[in-house]
Design an enzyme around this catalytic site. Structure first.
Site, PDB file in Angstrom:
ATOM      1  N   VAL A   1      -6.180   0.909  -5.212  1.00  0.00           N
ATOM      2  CA  VAL A   1      -4.802   0.530  -5.695  1.00  0.00           C
ATOM      3  C   VAL A   1      -4.274   2.047  -6.022  1.00  0.00           C
ATOM      4  O   VAL A   1      -5.072   2.519  -6.738  1.00  0.00           O
ATOM      5  CB  VAL A   1      -4.521  -0.405  -6.716  1.00  0.00           C
ATOM      6  CG1 VAL A   1      -5.099  -1.933  -6.165  1.00  0.00           C
ATOM      7  CG2 VAL A   1      -5.605  -0.245  -7.984  1.00  0.00           C
ATOM      8  N   SER A   2      -3.076   2.260  -5.713  1.00  0.00           N
ATOM      9  CA  SER A   2      -2.231   3.552  -5.928  1.00  0.00           C
ATOM     10  C   SER A   2      -2.255   3.692  -7.290  1.00  0.00           C
ATOM     11  O   SER A   2      -2.006   4.948  -7.760  1.00  0.00           O
ATOM     12  CB  SER A   2      -1.436   3.588  -5.204  1.00  0.00           C
ATOM     13  OG  SER A   2      -1.577   3.324  -3.820  1.00  0.00           O
ATOM     14  N   THR A   3      -2.117   2.733  -8.219  1.00  0.00           N
ATOM     15  CA  THR A   3      -1.520   3.012  -9.595  1.00  0.00           C
ATOM     16  C   THR A   3      -2.409   2.167 -10.463  1.00  0.00           C
ATOM     17  O   THR A   3      -2.872   1.161 -10.114  1.00  0.00           O
ATOM     18  CB  THR A   3      -0.219   2.717 -10.011  1.00  0.00           C
ATOM     19  OG1 THR A   3      -0.064   1.169  -9.694  1.00  0.00           O
ATOM     20  CG2 THR A   3       0.957   3.246  -8.872  1.00  0.00           C
TER      21      THR A   3
END
Length: 202
Positions: free
Chosen positions: A10-12
């Site tokens: 997941v990017s964040t």
């Protein structure tokens, strides 16, 4: 039979990978063979957990991901990685392609992977365009986008006033400057006061 190595990211840090993990386990990946990157962009060349997942793969093993964009954010990057895996005798399984192996060793498999990689990149570009469009609309509406506001000179505000006096809609003039109509009128009023004070002093 080789092992299934699962990878999720997941990017964040605000996002969670629970759904990806659940799908990977349902596909037969053991928890001990799961690697997850949190808060790491797929555009980065180095992703710690992804690097460990690649190190854990051996000939005959299969790398399992939920969607193609978990593999990378550009067609070139995805194809390069797929070629590296193929050269080591490692399979690739993408769950959103029906759960089957994308065998890049065959002409058909290479074509399918190339097309899907291109589609994944196109989807990312569409998302970027939507974000850009949203920002543009918010700016036109005078929304606060955060960050440092652009500085405008008195001559720019004076030119804006001339355009309005010449019949240009104030909303259009303000939009071109990246501010709301109310802000433009306030800047014009501030300029009037500044000019009046200059005359008084002169």
């Amino acid at each position: 039979m080789g092992k299934l190595i699962g990878y999720a990211h997941v990017s964040t840090k605000a996002q969670d990978a629970d759904r990806q993990i659940k799908d990977l386990i349902a596909a037969g990946v053991r928890r001990d063979d799961l690697y997850v990157d949190h808060g790491v962009s797929g555009a980065r060349a180095s992703r710690p957990a992804f690097d460990r997942a690649l190190d854990a793969l051996h000939e005959g093993d299969t790398l399992v991901i939920t969607t193609l964009d978990r593999l990378g954010r550009s067609t070139v990057n995805m194809l390069s990685l797929a070629e590296q895996l193929r050269s080591k005798g490692i399979n690739l399984r993408v769950l959103n392609l029906g759960g089957g192996n994308v065998d890049t060793a065959t002409p058909m498999g290479s074509m399918v992977f190339t097309v899907m990689a291109a589609l994944a990149q196109m989807e990312l570009e569409i998302k970027r365009e939507r974000v850009t469009d949203s920002v543009t609309k918010r700016r036109a509406a005078g929304g606060d986008l955060g960050g440092r506001r652009p500085a405008f000179t008195d001559s720019q505000i004076e030119n804006a006033r001339r355009l309005i006096d010449a019949g240009q809609p104030a909303t259009h003039v303000a939009r071109d400057l990246g501010m709301s109509r109310a802000t433009l009128y306030r800047r014009i009023a501030d300029l009037d006061v500044k000019q009046w004070m200059k005359i008084q002093k002169g």
